[in-house]
Design an enzyme around this catalytic site. Structure first.
Site, PDB file in Angstrom:
ATOM      1  N   SER A  21      11.521  -2.098  -5.436  1.00  0.00           N
ATOM      2  CA  SER A  21      10.187  -2.331  -5.990  1.00  0.00           C
ATOM      3  C   SER A  21      10.318  -3.025  -7.360  1.00  0.00           C
ATOM      4  O   SER A  21      10.947  -4.075  -7.453  1.00  0.00           O
ATOM      5  CB  SER A  21       9.428  -1.007  -6.082  1.00  0.00           C
ATOM      6  N   HIS A  79       7.156   0.937   1.963  1.00  0.00           N
ATOM      7  CA  HIS A  79       7.711   0.589   0.654  1.00  0.00           C
ATOM      8  C   HIS A  79       8.898   1.484   0.291  1.00  0.00           C
ATOM      9  O   HIS A  79       9.833   1.039  -0.360  1.00  0.00           O
ATOM     10  CB  HIS A  79       6.610   0.701  -0.410  1.00  0.00           C
ATOM     11  N   ASP A 124       5.559  -2.266   4.826  1.00  0.00           N
ATOM     12  CA  ASP A 124       5.685  -2.294   3.368  1.00  0.00           C
ATOM     13  C   ASP A 124       4.440  -2.892   2.716  1.00  0.00           C
ATOM     14  O   ASP A 124       3.667  -3.621   3.344  1.00  0.00           O
ATOM     15  CB  ASP A 124       6.916  -3.136   3.005  1.00  0.00           C
TER      16      ASP A 124
END
Length: 352
Positions: free
Chosen positions: A150, A321, A294
């Site tokens: 991320s 994610h 995601d």
């Protein structure tokens, strides 16, 4: 006769004992959990590393797990303002493969110093922080792998663009190379997949900048996060994930990312971040990880793997994610294989 037989038996024993394969000594596996020669034995692998910044000196928290002179993976957590706790699932997979890995809370995160100065929250300063951590841990291009997830993926890419000479391998987990492209994907692809009433309510809250409204977060948590952040019912989220969200520093997070995971919103400093034109300059072996559900477009992550000069794409068909939790079946074998291939010199670039 008996003497001849005895001599024959003894000779056989001597010959075969000489041919017996001896067990390798000091192997990585044998020494993986040996802290006896390390300066962090007293703290169980934890080091508070001094960091110099333009506004003063601070300390960041790190914890090293295992010993492997050729594979050392520094983990860059998401957020910004998140913690290493997002990576605790790695404990179930890396040790059995004798992979050394280092947990690390970036400046402003829960286990590190948390200065209240927005001048510190820039990608450029975080890159220099990672470089200082690398030097303190004595990592170099014979062993240093950087894995960012991320926001950590943004930081990993930015670090590689400046310091790829220090890297042995780069892993970009669940992060696109463009914030505007990420926002467009959220708005045009993920948003319309929500219940229309829910999507309308979310957009109304954001239009009014009513981010602190409990109803806003309730809508995101139960309709968006459980589909695209971590694909378990909220009641079944792992304790480490709940702890990581509890420890999130909202000041850093909102300043850089904005108040929501539904795109980078408001006046967030990362809103216009885009390095797509620079990726082709990366020569270090790179693994880009994308997941079907995601918040990031998996096709974009596949594009990253082909845009860099030595890239590979890992697809997680059941993941979101946090695919290090909800698609471990694909995530960890793919990451481990990449590390071993680079280490063995058998890494091959993805086919275009």
């Amino acid at each position: 006769m008996k003497i001849k037989l005895l001599l024959s038996v003894l000779l056989t024993i001597v010959l075969f004992s000489g041919c017996k394969e001896s067990k390798p000594v000091n192997s990585v596996k044998d020494n993986y959990l040996d802290f006896s020669q390390r300066d962090d034995q007293f703290t169980g692998g934890i080091k508070m590393i001094p960091i110099s910044t333009p506004v003063g000196e601070f300390k960041v928290w790190t914890k090293r797990v295992g010993n492997n002179p050729k594979i050392k993976v520094l983990l860059l957590h998401g957020g910004p303002g998140g913690t290493h706790e997002f990576f605790e699932s790695f404990d179930g997979y890396f040790p059995q493969e004798s992979i050394e890995y280092i947990y690390y809370d970036q400046l402003g995160s829960y286990y590190s110093d948390q200065p209240n100065d927005n001048r510190l929250w820039t990608t450029e300063r975080f890159v220099e922080e990672v470089e200082q951590v690398r030097k303190a841990l004595k990592l170099d291009n014979t062993n240093f792998y950087l894995l960012g997830q991320s926001w950590g993926g943004i930081l990993a890419m930015e670090y590689a663009l400046k310091y790829q000479k220090n890297l042995k391998g780069l892993i970009i987990s669940n992060m696109m190379a463009s914030a505007p492209a990420y926002n467009k994907y959220a708005e045009e692809v993920l948003g319309p997949k929500l219940d229309p009433k829910v999507f309308t309510q979310i957009k109304e809250f954001e239009k009014n900048k009513d981010y602190s409204n409990p109803k806003y977060m309730e809508l995101l948590l139960n309709h968006y996060y459980t589909e695209h952040i971590l694909r378990f019912p909220v009641a079944e989220w792992p304790e480490s994930i709940n702890r990581a969200f509890k420890h999130l520093n909202p000041n850093v997070y909102v300043y850089m990312q904005g108040p929501s995971e539904f795109g980078i919103t408001g006046d967030a400093t990362l809103k216009d971040w885009d390095i797509t034109a620079k990726l082709k300059t990366l020569t270090v072996p790179t693994l880009s990880i994308g997941a079907q559900y995601d918040t990031m477009d998996p096709k974009h992550m596949e594009w990253i793997a082909n845009e860099v000069q030595n890239g590979r794409f890992l697809y997680c068909p059941n993941g979101s994610h946090c695919s290090q939790y909800d698609d471990q079946e694909h995530y960890f074998p793919g990451v481990i294989q990449f590390l071993k291939d680079v280490d063995n010199g058998t890494f091959k670039k993805a086919k275009s």
